[in-house]
Structures are given as structure tokens and as C-alpha cells.
Design a protein around this motif. Structure first.
Motif, PDB file in Angstrom:
ATOM      1  N   GLU A 132      59.422   0.170  31.495  1.00  0.00           N
ATOM      2  CA  GLU A 132      59.987  -0.187  32.802  1.00  0.00           C
ATOM      3  C   GLU A 132      60.100  -1.699  32.947  1.00  0.00           C
ATOM      4  O   GLU A 132      61.112  -2.226  33.453  1.00  0.00           O
ATOM      5  N   GLY A 136      63.507  -3.840  33.226  1.00  0.00           N
ATOM      6  CA  GLY A 136      63.643  -4.645  34.426  1.00  0.00           C
ATOM      7  C   GLY A 136      63.999  -6.090  34.115  1.00  0.00           C
ATOM      8  O   GLY A 136      64.831  -6.703  34.807  1.00  0.00           O
ATOM      9  N   GLY A 140      67.564  -7.385  35.215  1.00  0.00           N
ATOM     10  CA  GLY A 140      67.484  -8.504  36.151  1.00  0.00           C
ATOM     11  C   GLY A 140      68.175  -9.750  35.641  1.00  0.00           C
ATOM     12  O   GLY A 140      68.639 -10.584  36.434  1.00  0.00           O
TER      13      GLY A 140
END
Length: 252
Positions: A132, A136, A140
Motif C-alpha cells: 500500500e 501510494g 502520489g
């Protein structure tokens, strides 16, 4: 048929074992890690683990379905050790580099366990948290989902592959490892230029580098490649003619 695994609170042993400790998943995994370091994979059995913990071996089946389930928990603990203290904030490249080096180092700290677990997928909490966090970072940073998954896939497989390779070297008996390392000096560095001009030309560099892990260099190459994909111009979506209005083509 394996015995059903129940929740931690339900299966926790209330009385200390013969060694004066209360069993838990964490204690069992840490003890298994120590046994792997001392005896290798062949030495990790339910019977020996029970003896080391001072517990009846059958008690372990209340925590794990078997040695394979315990193996997955060991791999997950290594990932958890790598994640401890890692923030992942700020620049995606720095965060990914730091995490990769942490994972590689955590596995090399336990080479016998790394050889056993680096190729496995546990689906456990630390592994999921790492996945995760990596995705991310990439999403991002602006990577489209398809490319984010591609970079993630390459990053994690490369990191674990190098961890397994380097750990396998460390897990060798000292004599064998030292003999392998000496080959670069005793064999490659002495090959004649007349028959092996390319090896002879770079022999000092081979001697200096080939006994070190290539993972840091490979990681930088991956990050360079990923960064170039992030900054390259992207073509505007094409439109399909017909039907009285423009309709975007499906993405690649």
C-alpha cells in the motif's frame, strides 16, 4: 486436515511454558528465526520448535496451520522489520530507495530465512502495508495507475530477487563463500589479454566490484528509468470520429 486457527486472544496460553514464557505468534516467529539462523531450513520443525519454546509441539498448531504458515509469518516479520521507522514522506524516489535498501538489509540480516521466504507471498499485515505504501508513493508522484503497478512490480520483484541471491551467498559455508570470492582474483584477473581481451581490460574493476551486491546500482537504474517515464511527454487522447460527437479512444 490442519487444525483451525483461532484468534490470538482465544489461543494465547495462560500459563507459562517450561521456559517461563507465555506463547504468542511473535515469540514463535522470533524463535523460528533464531533456529533458522543456527540450523538452517532443515532444522526448523514443529518438534524442535516446541522443544526450544518449552511447549508441547501440538500447541503450535493453535497459532499456525503448519510450518508453511509459519514460514509466511517469518517473511512478513522481515518486511515489518524493514518498515519499522520508515516514513516514506517527501520525494517518491528517496522514499522508494530507502525502503528498498531497508528490505534488502532486513533479509540479509537473516539469510537462512531470506532464502526460505523471499519468493513467497504471505498476504499478511506487514506485506500488505508495504505494498500500500509503495503504490501510494508512486500514485502520489503522478504515475498513472498502469505505470505505478509496473514500477511497483519491478521494484518489489527486483528487491526480493537480490535479497534471495545475496542471502544465498551469505548462507553458504564460510569456506565455499571465500572460495567463490577468490575466483575473481585467482582466475578472472589472470586470464590473458590474447584470449580474453575484454575480461583482461576490466579485470581490476571486476575484482573490486563483483563480490559486492549489485542491488544498490540496480535500484538506481530502476529509479532513473521510472523517473524518465514520469517526466516524458504524454500524447493527448485521440478522438474517434462518427456519431455526431467526439469520443475518446480507450487508453492503452
Amino acid at each position: 486436515m490442519p487444525k483451525p486457527v483461532v484468534g490470538e486472544s482465544a489461543r494465547r496460553r495462560r500459563r507459562p511454558t517450561k521456559n517461563g514464557v507465555v506463547l504468542s505468534e511473535g515469540l514463535i516467529v522470533r524463535t523460528a528465526l533464531r533456529m533458522l539462523r543456527e540450523h538452517g531450513p532443515a532444522g526448523l520443525t514443529v518438534r524442535r520448535l516446541g522443544i526450544a519454546l518449552g511447549a508441547d509441539p501440538s500447541t503450535l498448531y493453535r497459532y499456525f496451520r503448519g510450518v508453511d504458515d509459519l514460514t509466511l509469518a517469518i517473511g512478513d516479520m522481515l518486511v515489518g522489520q524493514a518498515m519499522a521507522g520508515w516514513s516514506g514522506g517527501g520525494d517518491w524516489r528517496a522514499g522508494l530507495r530507502d525502503l528498498g535498501l531497508r528490505i534488502h538489509a532486513a533479509y540479509l540480516e537473516h539469510p537462512q530465512a531470506a532464502v526460505l521466504t523471499a519468493s513467497r507471498i504471505s498476504g499478511k499485515s506487514h506485506e500488505i502495508a508495504a505494498d500500500e505504501a509503495i503504490l501510494g508513493l508512486l500514485r502520489g508522484a503522478g504515475f498513472p495507475d498502469r505505470e505505478a503497478v509496473g514500477v511497483y512490480h519491478t521494484f518489489i520483484d527486483m528487491t526480493l530477487a537480490f535479497a534471495a541471491l545475496d542471502a544465498a551467498t551469505l548462507a553458504l559455508p564460510a569456506e565455499a563463500r571465500e572460495a567463490d570470492e577468490e575466483i575473481w582474483r585467482a582466475t578472472y584477473a589472470r586470464l590473458p589479454r590474447a584470449t580474453h581481451p575484454n575480461i583482461a581490460a576490466v579485470a581490476p574493476l571486476l575484482v573490486a566490484r563483483m563480490n559486492d551486491s549489485a542491488y544498490p546500482a540496480a535500484l538506481e537504474m530502476l529509479l532513473d528509468s521510472a523517473a524518465s517515464r514520469l517526466t516524458r511527454p504524454r500524447p493527448a487522447p485521440r478522438t474517434a470520429r462518427g456519431g455526431g460527437r467526439d469520443r475518446p479512444d480507450k487508453g492503452v
